[in-house]
Design a protein around this motif. Structure first.
Motif, PDB file in Angstrom:
ATOM      1  N   ASP A 135       0.826  -1.206   0.000  1.00  0.00           N
ATOM      2  CA  ASP A 135       0.000   0.000   0.000  1.00  0.00           C
ATOM      3  C   ASP A 135       0.863   1.260   0.000  1.00  0.00           C
ATOM      4  OD1 ASP A 135      -2.643   1.272   0.189  1.00  0.00           O
ATOM      5  OD2 ASP A 135      -1.972   1.874   2.198  1.00  0.00           O
ATOM      6  N   LEU A 136       1.875   1.302   0.860  1.00  0.00           N
ATOM      7  CA  LEU A 136       2.773   2.472   0.907  1.00  0.00           C
ATOM      8  C   LEU A 136       3.479   2.674  -0.423  1.00  0.00           C
ATOM      9  CD1 LEU A 136       4.413   2.173   4.438  1.00  0.00           C
ATOM     10  CD2 LEU A 136       3.024   4.068   3.592  1.00  0.00           C
ATOM     11  N   ARG A 137       3.976   1.596  -0.979  1.00  0.00           N
ATOM     12  CA  ARG A 137       4.711   1.700  -2.239  1.00  0.00           C
ATOM     13  C   ARG A 137       3.792   2.165  -3.366  1.00  0.00           C
ATOM     14  NH1 ARG A 137      10.253   0.007  -3.193  1.00  0.00           N
ATOM     15  NH2 ARG A 137      10.488   0.493  -5.379  1.00  0.00           N
ATOM     16  N   LEU A 138       2.572   1.620  -3.424  1.00  0.00           N
ATOM     17  CA  LEU A 138       1.624   2.039  -4.464  1.00  0.00           C
ATOM     18  C   LEU A 138       1.200   3.496  -4.295  1.00  0.00           C
ATOM     19  CD1 LEU A 138      -0.638  -1.096  -4.933  1.00  0.00           C
ATOM     20  CD2 LEU A 138       0.718   0.038  -6.697  1.00  0.00           C
ATOM     21  N   LYS A 139       0.996   3.929  -3.058  1.00  0.00           N
ATOM     22  CA  LYS A 139       0.599   5.323  -2.831  1.00  0.00           C
ATOM     23  C   LYS A 139       1.709   6.285  -3.251  1.00  0.00           C
ATOM     24  CE  LYS A 139      -2.858   4.699   0.750  1.00  0.00           C
ATOM     25  NZ  LYS A 139      -3.169   4.796   2.176  1.00  0.00           N
ATOM     26  N   SER A 140       2.942   5.990  -2.890  1.00  0.00           N
ATOM     27  CA  SER A 140       4.027   6.895  -3.277  1.00  0.00           C
ATOM     28  C   SER A 140       4.225   6.848  -4.794  1.00  0.00           C
ATOM     29  CB  SER A 140       5.325   6.563  -2.538  1.00  0.00           C
ATOM     30  OG  SER A 140       5.814   5.300  -2.892  1.00  0.00           O
ATOM     31  N   TRP A 141       4.074   5.676  -5.393  1.00  0.00           N
ATOM     32  CA  TRP A 141       4.174   5.546  -6.850  1.00  0.00           C
ATOM     33  C   TRP A 141       3.081   6.384  -7.526  1.00  0.00           C
ATOM     34  CZ3 TRP A 141       0.393   3.782 -10.058  1.00  0.00           C
ATOM     35  CH2 TRP A 141       0.754   3.581 -11.386  1.00  0.00           C
ATOM     36  N   ALA A 142       1.849   6.268  -7.046  1.00  0.00           N
ATOM     37  CA  ALA A 142       0.723   7.002  -7.641  1.00  0.00           C
ATOM     38  C   ALA A 142       0.920   8.512  -7.488  1.00  0.00           C
ATOM     39  CB  ALA A 142      -0.594   6.569  -7.005  1.00  0.00           C
ATOM     40  N   GLY A 143       1.443   8.942  -6.354  1.00  0.00           N
ATOM     41  CA  GLY A 143       1.706  10.372  -6.157  1.00  0.00           C
ATOM     42  C   GLY A 143       2.729  10.901  -7.147  1.00  0.00           C
ATOM     43  N   ARG A 144       3.802  10.137  -7.352  1.00  0.00           N
ATOM     44  CA  ARG A 144       4.830  10.553  -8.313  1.00  0.00           C
ATOM     45  C   ARG A 144       4.272  10.576  -9.735  1.00  0.00           C
ATOM     46  NH1 ARG A 144       7.897   7.246  -5.094  1.00  0.00           N
ATOM     47  NH2 ARG A 144       7.817   5.563  -6.627  1.00  0.00           N
ATOM     48  N   LEU A 145       3.461   9.575 -10.065  1.00  0.00           N
ATOM     49  CA  LEU A 145       2.884   9.537 -11.407  1.00  0.00           C
ATOM     50  C   LEU A 145       1.962  10.727 -11.627  1.00  0.00           C
ATOM     51  CD1 LEU A 145       2.293   8.257 -14.147  1.00  0.00           C
ATOM     52  CD2 LEU A 145       0.511   6.894 -13.027  1.00  0.00           C
TER      53      LEU A 145
END
Length: 187
Positions: free
Chosen positions: A57-67
């Motif tokens: 979840d943390l990794r996906l959230k930070s990935w989505a924010g960067r995208l």
């Protein structure tokens, strides 16, 4: 049944990996030991599932924010397409952790399904935002349609197909001999 908890065994190796990976340190995925369902009691597997779920979840959230930031900053559709293509590489890493062969099959299947569902949802959210922009006054409908095409041509859901996992280079293409050659006309 082995008890590794608290003694640096496979459980702690995985939990340490998940903490570091969630913090984007990118530890070695290949160094993770295999885990079998019989290795731990049910309560330990529940704790492990929480660690794995939180890390994903943390990794996906930070990935989505960067995208999202990258798409907003993209000056043109080529740049937006490039950002989407590069973002898929990050999704492949998340899917690799969720479906790691060292996890018991039930965990791999469950967490891969959760990640895949979030990828599909994000693709839909991006397209819905474009629908909202199209409905808003002041939005250039041509830009909205160009961005929609860019989103669809570079869909995040492409990572869900088996061929996506085999290609480390998101720009790589397979050229087939069956395709007719193009004729170039020069003056």
């Amino acid at each position: 049944m082995s008890t590794y908890w608290g003694h640096g065994g496979p459980y702690e190796t995985w939990v340490d990996f998940l903490r570091r990976w969630a913090a984007e340190e990118n530890p070695d995925l290949d160094a993770l030991p295999p885990l079998a369902q019989d290795d731990f009691p049910g309560e330990t597997w529940e704790r492990f599932a929480l660690h794995l779920g939180e890390a994903l979840d943390l990794r996906l959230k930070s990935w989505a924010g960067r995208l999202t930031e990258a798409l907003l900053a993209a000056p043109d559709e080529f740049s937006a397409g490039r950002e989407l293509a590069q973002a898929r590489a990050g999704l492949l890493t998340v899917r690799a952790v969720a479906g790691h062969p060292g996890l018991p099959e039930s965990h791999r299947r469950r967490f891969r399904e959760l990640v895949d569902g979030q990828i599909k949802d994000l693709q839909q959210q991006l397209e819905r935002r474009l629908d909202d922009l199209a409905a808003a006054n002041g939005s250039d409908p041509r830009w909205v349609e160009r961005r929609r095409r860019t989103l669809r041509d570079n869909a995040l859901t492409a990572t869900l197909t088996p061929s996506a996992a085999g290609s480390a280079d998101p720009w790589a293409r397979t050229h087939t001999a069956d395709r007719p050659r193009r004729r170039v006309i020069t003056d």
